[in-house]
Design an enzyme around this catalytic site. Structure first.
Site, short mmCIF file in Angstrom:
data_model
loop_
_atom_site.label_atom_id
_atom_site.label_comp_id
_atom_site.label_asym_id
_atom_site.label_seq_id
_atom_site.Cartn_x
_atom_site.Cartn_y
_atom_site.Cartn_z
N TYR A 157 8.18 7.82 6.75
CA TYR A 157 8.16 6.42 6.34
C TYR A 157 9.49 5.67 6.50
O TYR A 157 9.53 4.45 6.33
CB TYR A 157 7.67 6.31 4.90
CG TYR A 157 6.20 6.69 4.79
CD1 TYR A 157 5.21 5.79 5.14
CD2 TYR A 157 5.83 7.98 4.42
CE1 TYR A 157 3.87 6.14 5.08
CE2 TYR A 157 4.48 8.34 4.35
CZ TYR A 157 3.51 7.42 4.70
OH TYR A 157 2.19 7.77 4.66
N PHE A 201 0.52 8.94 -7.24
CA PHE A 201 -0.63 8.04 -7.12
C PHE A 201 -1.18 8.12 -5.71
O PHE A 201 -1.95 7.32 -5.29
CB PHE A 201 -0.26 6.59 -7.48
CG PHE A 201 0.96 6.06 -6.76
CD1 PHE A 201 0.84 5.45 -5.52
CD2 PHE A 201 2.23 6.17 -7.32
CE1 PHE A 201 1.96 4.96 -4.87
CE2 PHE A 201 3.34 5.68 -6.67
CZ PHE A 201 3.21 5.07 -5.44
#
Length: 409
Positions: free
Chosen positions: A123, A409
């Site tokens: 990322y 999450f």
């Protein structure tokens, strides 16, 4: 065929999530896990990549608030459930989804995007920087001891059924959210996440147990954990795996740890995600018995650079011109004058000479105060263009408490 990107429809969720499971190895979640993620998925904020009738890519974005230095909760997109089918790698699917997603986040008016990464290398090229770390420990509780602070006698411990005290424990957690950067304010429904306890995830340990700490009849802390019995010729070798521990004050926190260290027939406590400055490091008598390990936690991406830098406060007064490189979100690129102090901040476009040169990735890493600009400069990722500018900005960006993401999450 041309890959089509579009918002997820609720009727497509089962197929979409099934392709996510396949990309992560093909082992299906337990029914209760799948049902929870179905209920939490915000389909209008989720993307599917389709090759004809086949889903070949997934990406979601939860609605969160992220605590930042100064205590504000900043709206953020919690990037999640990102996958590309093995049949469609190296075809630009991930880049297309990241492009669409960051454009969407900007359109929603959210200054930040955050994520946790299965592979940290992925990322950075999209402007995400590692902003928090998590501490894991395997603690020898035979030799290790906890030093209890004054007032511990006023704290009472008792076992409770997890579901019976779920509301009170969630209230303790919610009160802790603003105490350090990196914590998440969540929509209703997320309180169910820490209660998930599928048998397949216990690795031979007990169902989740819960002990609460009370003072004057009020629950002021709790610990959720699994107990995995073990026996060898030399005696019991049980292991406690800590799921969650929270307390409203240092005394209750120490008492809970002392309890975990003293559970009969056990020799270890394993914890996989604590803050880098966890008080445990100063409660235990011998930190060498803790076998500490560090890994990346929350990745932060500044989507609206000016709004994000204005949303937090700064540890010391700062006045610095940042020359920012941001190829993936070019609206952030250029020079910005950041002025701030512990009371507030302003970040505006400027033509003034720059003091520091860096990319959006470095700003994301430093944003929550856990990674210093000086450390990034030492790695060649921040350049000082005015003498003393680096030291001034690095101190100003800092946080008294290490930022921390309590759960994924």
């Amino acid at each position: 065929m041309t890959i089509e990107l579009r918002a997820l429809r609720q009727a497509e969720w089962d197929d979409w999530y099934g392709k996510l499971e396949l990309a992560f190895g093909g082992v299906a979640d337990a029914p209760e896990e799948r049902e929870l993620w179905d209920s939490l998925t915000e389909t209008e904020r989720s993307i599917g990549a389709w090759d004809g009738g086949d889903c070949v890519g997934t990406a979601g974005a939860f609605s969160f608030g992220v605590s930042v230095p100064g205590g504000a909760m900043v709206p953020a997109a919690g990037v999640t459930m990102v996958s590309v089918a093995a049949t469609h790698r190296r075809r630009g699917v991930l880049t297309s989804m990241m492009r669409r997603q960051l454009d969407d986040v900007r359109g929603w008016g959210e200054p930040l995007a955050v994520l946790t990464a299965s592979e940290p290398e992925i990322y950075g090229r999209f402007g995400y920087g590692v902003a928090t770390q998590q501490l894991s420990a395997t603690i020898d509780t035979v030799q290790g001891r906890i030093s209890l602070p004054q007032g511990s006698d006023a704290v009472r411990l008792r076992f409770a059924k997890v579901e019976d005290v779920a509301q009170e424990c969630e209230a303790v957690y919610v009160r802790s959210i603003g105490t350090r950067p990196g914590m998440l304010a969540r929509r209703p429904g997320w309180e169910r996440l820490p209660l998930l306890d599928p048998p397949g995830g216990r690795e031979g340990a007990s169902p989740m147990q819960c002990v609460v700490a009370e003072r004057d009849g009020e629950i002021v802390g709790f610990a959720r954990f699994h107990n995995k019995p073990g026996w060898e010729a030399r005696g019991p070798q049980g292991v406690i795996t800590l799921r969650q521990i929270e307390a409203l004050d240092p005394v209750a926190y120490a008492v809970l740890w002392n309890f975990l260290f003293g559970i009969d027939l056990t020799v270890q406590v394993v914890t996989r995600n604590r803050p880098m400055d966890d008080p445990l490091l100063h409660l235990v008598n011998d930190v060498r018995r803790c076998e500490l390990r560090v890994r990346d936690g929350l990745f932060v991406r500044l989507v609206d650079l000016g709004a994000a830098l204005e949303a937090r406060t700064y540890r010391t007064p700062v006045d610095v011109v940042l020359d920012v490189d941001d190829a993936f979100c070019p609206w952030n690129a250029g020079r910005w004058r950041l002025t701030g102090d512990p009371k507030g901040a302003s970040c505006k476009r400027t033509e003034d000479d720059p003091d520091l040169a860096l990319s959006a990735r470095e700003l994301g890493a430093a944003y929550l105060g856990g990674v210093t600009l000086s450390a990034l400069a030492g790695a060649g990722r921040v350049r000082e263009l005015r003498p003393r500018a680096l030291a001034e900005a690095s101190v100003a960006f800092g946080s008294d408490l290490a930022p921390w993401l309590p759960h994924g999450f």
